[in-house]
Design an enzyme around this catalytic site. Structure first.
Site, PDB file in Angstrom:
ATOM      1  N   ASP A  25       0.832  -1.208   0.000  1.00 19.86           N
ATOM      2  CA  ASP A  25       0.000   0.000   0.000  1.00 19.86           C
ATOM      3  C   ASP A  25       0.867   1.260   0.000  1.00 19.86           C
ATOM      4  O   ASP A  25       1.975   1.256   0.536  1.00 19.86           O
ATOM      5  CB  ASP A  25      -0.901  -0.025   1.248  1.00 19.86           C
ATOM      6  CG  ASP A  25      -2.042   0.981   1.144  1.00 19.86           C
ATOM      7  OD1 ASP A  25      -2.279   1.515   0.047  1.00 19.86           O
ATOM      8  OD2 ASP A  25      -2.692   1.232   2.171  1.00 19.86           O
ATOM      9  N   GLY A  28       0.186   5.482  -4.367  1.00 18.94           N
ATOM     10  CA  GLY A  28      -0.377   6.786  -4.739  1.00 18.94           C
ATOM     11  C   GLY A  28       0.204   7.895  -3.886  1.00 18.94           C
ATOM     12  O   GLY A  28       0.571   8.967  -4.399  1.00 18.94           O
ATOM     13  N   ARG A  38      -0.008   9.062 -10.160  1.00 20.31           N
ATOM     14  CA  ARG A  38      -0.156   7.801  -9.415  1.00 20.31           C
ATOM     15  C   ARG A  38       0.463   6.626 -10.175  1.00 20.31           C
ATOM     16  O   ARG A  38       0.996   5.700  -9.591  1.00 20.31           O
ATOM     17  CB  ARG A  38      -1.643   7.528  -9.156  1.00 20.31           C
ATOM     18  CG  ARG A  38      -2.291   8.518  -8.205  1.00 20.31           C
ATOM     19  CD  ARG A  38      -3.781   8.225  -8.051  1.00 20.31           C
ATOM     20  NE  ARG A  38      -4.019   6.898  -7.516  1.00 20.31           N
ATOM     21  CZ  ARG A  38      -3.954   6.586  -6.222  1.00 20.31           C
ATOM     22  NH1 ARG A  38      -3.674   7.513  -5.338  1.00 20.31           N
ATOM     23  NH2 ARG A  38      -4.173   5.352  -5.811  1.00 20.31           N
ATOM     24  N   HIS A  42       2.785   3.332  -8.995  1.00 24.08           N
ATOM     25  CA  HIS A  42       2.566   1.905  -9.252  1.00 24.08           C
ATOM     26  C   HIS A  42       3.779   1.301  -9.973  1.00 24.08           C
ATOM     27  O   HIS A  42       4.191   0.180  -9.690  1.00 24.08           O
ATOM     28  CB  HIS A  42       1.307   1.690 -10.090  1.00 24.08           C
ATOM     29  CG  HIS A  42       0.035   2.065  -9.362  1.00 24.08           C
ATOM     30  ND1 HIS A  42      -0.209   1.718  -8.057  1.00 24.08           N
ATOM     31  CD2 HIS A  42      -1.053   2.770  -9.762  1.00 24.08           C
ATOM     32  CE1 HIS A  42      -1.391   2.175  -7.681  1.00 24.08           C
ATOM     33  NE2 HIS A  42      -1.926   2.832  -8.707  1.00 24.08           N
ATOM     34  N   LEU A 136      10.958 -20.499  -3.951  1.00 25.17           N
ATOM     35  CA  LEU A 136       9.903 -19.666  -3.372  1.00 25.17           C
ATOM     36  C   LEU A 136       8.575 -19.847  -4.130  1.00 25.17           C
ATOM     37  O   LEU A 136       8.566 -19.868  -5.361  1.00 25.17           O
ATOM     38  CB  LEU A 136      10.334 -18.191  -3.483  1.00 25.17           C
ATOM     39  CG  LEU A 136       9.289 -17.143  -3.097  1.00 25.17           C
ATOM     40  CD1 LEU A 136       9.137 -17.060  -1.588  1.00 25.17           C
ATOM     41  CD2 LEU A 136       9.675 -15.766  -3.663  1.00 25.17           C
ATOM     42  N   LEU A 200      -6.891  -4.944   7.378  1.00 27.25           N
ATOM     43  CA  LEU A 200      -6.632  -6.026   6.425  1.00 27.25           C
ATOM     44  C   LEU A 200      -7.312  -5.808   5.080  1.00 27.25           C
ATOM     45  O   LEU A 200      -6.923  -6.436   4.085  1.00 27.25           O
ATOM     46  CB  LEU A 200      -7.069  -7.375   7.015  1.00 27.25           C
ATOM     47  CG  LEU A 200      -6.126  -7.933   8.089  1.00 27.25           C
ATOM     48  CD1 LEU A 200      -6.692  -9.213   8.682  1.00 27.25           C
ATOM     49  CD2 LEU A 200      -4.740  -8.196   7.502  1.00 27.25           C
ATOM     50  N   SER A 201      -8.313  -4.931   5.027  1.00 32.13           N
ATOM     51  CA  SER A 201      -8.954  -4.592   3.760  1.00 32.13           C
ATOM     52  C   SER A 201      -9.319  -5.814   2.908  1.00 32.13           C
ATOM     53  O   SER A 201      -8.944  -5.906   1.732  1.00 32.13           O
ATOM     54  CB  SER A 201      -8.050  -3.658   2.942  1.00 32.13           C
ATOM     55  OG  SER A 201      -7.815  -2.467   3.644  1.00 32.13           O
TER      56      SER A 201
END
Ligand code: FPP
Length: 251
Positions: A25, A28, A38, A42, A136, A200-201
């Protein structure tokens, strides 16, 4: 107290969680703070992602889950949604060969329906090409929402009940977990969210029941190996009890 969910790392003896999940997060805000669009945030976020995948592999983390595009992200302006889809396409086209060479196994969770055909094909190609890799595991949460994932699992079970191949009496938490998008992947031991937000959205709500949560103020484009190591060191100081008693009290 034994910690079966961690491996002791060859580099510096750090106790490394088996599964780390990241809410990336702050792209932006990183861009806004620099007077940049923005989309630039990203783009720099993808660079942070590359660094993090590399570091996770080197540190001996078994599973890294990244929240790349949420079900709720569709509500952003169409141009930003296009940017994010474009970044995913480019990430797979440019980085898949390198990920494969480094032994990374790619898995995708989330709803495939509603995605453009070419995006869906790229996600499938990434999974297929890397299926047998043993390094991984990179779990890409794309068009992902945890409530929707749990609802999908409930629907799959309801279909089995309707078809007569599942006894409703056998439905319990373990059974539901077996119908989630990636039932073979262990629950995350550690969830990191960047940018200072503490929620946690709609990310891994089922799987995070006993995860340690770490919220760091860093905006995602600035995240790097040091930030990952420092979150892991913080994780190592936590005492996980999984609802039981501590070793000190109980034995
Ligand atoms: C949050 O920043 C980030 C996202 C919505 C998407 C995460 C995407 C990347 C790191 C790059 C894309 C990578 C792939 C593989 C698609 P935000 O835009 O919510 O930042 P803000 O909260 O500061 O506005």
């Amino acid at each position: 107290m034994s910690k079966p969910d961690v491996v002791t790392n060859a580099i510096g003896g750090l106790e490394v969680p088996r599964h780390v999940a990241v809410i990336m997060d702050g792209n932006g805000r990183w861009a806004a703070a620099r007077g940049l669009p923005r989309s630039e945030g990203h783009r720099r976020g993808v660079e942070a992602l590359r660094r993090t995948v590399r570091a996770a592999g080197e540190l001996g983390i078994g599973f890294l889950t990244i929240f790349s595009f949420s079900t709720e992200n569709w509500s952003r302006p169409a141009s930003e949604v296009r940017d994010l889809m474009g970044l995913l396409r480019r990430f797979i086209r440019n980085d898949l060969a390198e990920l494969h060479r480094s032994g990374v196994r790619v898995r995708v969770i989330g709803e495939r329906e509603g995605l453009d055909d070419d995006v869906r094909r790229l996600l499938e190609e990434a999974e297929e090409l890397t299926r047998a890799n043993t390094g991984l595991t990179l779990v890409v949460a794309f068009n992902y929402g945890a409530r929707q994932e749990i609802a999908r699992a409930a629907r799959r079970m309801a279909e089995l009940v309707a078809a007569g191949s599942l006894d409703p009496q056998s439905i319990n938490a373990d059974a539901l977990a077996r119908h989630l998008d990636a039932p073979d992947i262990p629950d995350p031991d550690l969830i990191i969210r960047t940018s200072g937000e503490s929620r946690l959205s709609n990310f891994l709500l089922w799987q995070s029941a006993y995860s340690e949560l770490i919220f760091v103020p860093t905006f995602w484009p600035d995240f790097d190996r040091n930030a990952l190591e420092s979150a892991i060191a913080d994780f190592g100081r936590r005492e996980r009890r999984f609802g039981g008693l501590t070793a000190k009290v109980g034995s």
